[in-house]
Design a protein around this motif. Structure first.
Motif, short mmCIF file in Angstrom:
data_model
loop_
_atom_site.label_atom_id
_atom_site.label_comp_id
_atom_site.label_asym_id
_atom_site.label_seq_id
_atom_site.Cartn_x
_atom_site.Cartn_y
_atom_site.Cartn_z
N THR A 79 84.75 51.56 -37.85
CA THR A 79 83.98 52.02 -39.01
C THR A 79 82.49 51.79 -38.79
O THR A 79 82.09 51.01 -37.93
CB THR A 79 84.43 51.26 -40.28
N THR A 80 81.71 52.48 -39.60
CA THR A 80 80.28 52.20 -39.65
C THR A 80 80.07 50.91 -40.46
O THR A 80 81.03 50.37 -41.01
CB THR A 80 79.51 53.37 -40.29
N GLY B 4 80.33 52.18 -44.93
CA GLY B 4 81.36 51.68 -44.03
C GLY B 4 82.08 50.50 -44.63
O GLY B 4 81.75 50.04 -45.73
N VAL C 262 79.45 53.08 -34.66
CA VAL C 262 80.77 52.59 -35.05
C VAL C 262 81.02 51.21 -34.46
O VAL C 262 80.84 50.98 -33.27
CB VAL C 262 81.87 53.58 -34.59
#
Length: 194
Positions: free
Chosen positions: A9-10, A67, A139
């Motif tokens: 995820t960010t 995120g 990411v």
């Protein structure tokens, strides 16, 4: 609890140090006894002005950063021992908080509620902040099974520690009761043999 195995995820960068639990979830919002709804008031006094308008300069109000990982400064979760801080972060949508140091009680509360606290070196934390600042869409990969956090596109990687019991619980989505239920046969066998 949800199982946590691996997350890509960010991230949301919040480089402030010594963020205490009263800043995470102010005491005036601790009236509920269930975990839901606390995310609405996460960092309430930093996110909103006195008229309940979002403050544009606070990171959670910046649509550039989103995120399921909050990358925080040193000594995150200090202050009082309120479990609601972990509830608020989780309810908001975070599944991981990364810092170079966590208050012990916050760390325990986070693990008990499905929120993974990943402690890294100050140097690695600095590299994470730089990578996110350079590209808000970078990411992060958090691999609980192998206890690694990385930024694959930057070639950054670090190990992190977690208590083996808490790791087992998070990988399986267990709270303490679920874990005991999962070993019922072993408990029965032990009782029979003694």
């Amino acid at each position: 609890m949800e199982k946590f195995i691996k997350l890509d995820t960010t991230a949301v960068p919040m480089p402030m140090e010594n963020v205490d639990t009263d800043q995470i979830i102010p005491a005036r919002f601790l009236k509920a006894t269930t975990r839901e709804g606390f995310g609405d008031n996460l960092f309430r006094d930093w996110r909103f002005d006195n008229d309940d308008h979002p403050k544009p300069d606070f990171i959670l109000n910046n649509p550039t950063y989103q995120g399921k990982v909050l990358v925080a400064g040193k000594n995150f979760g200090c202050g009082s021992s309120r479990e609601h801080a972990a509830w608020a972060l989780y309810d908001y949508g975070f599944r991981v908080v990364v810092s170079s140091f966590f208050a012990d009680i916050f760390k325990g509360n986070a693990l008990n509620n499905g929120l993974l606290p990943v402690q890294v070196s100050p140097e690695f934390l600095h590299e994470l902040f730089e990578a996110i600042e350079e590209n808000a869409e970078v990411v992060l990969s958090i691999d609980l099974e192998n206890q690694k956090i990385s930024v694959p596109s930057k070639g950054l990687e670090s190990d992190f520690d977690i208590h083996p019991y808490k790791k087992t619980c998070m990988l399986n989505g267990y709270d303490d009761i679920d874990y005991l239920l999962s070993i019922t046969d072993k408990i029965k066998d032990f009782e029979k043999s003694h």
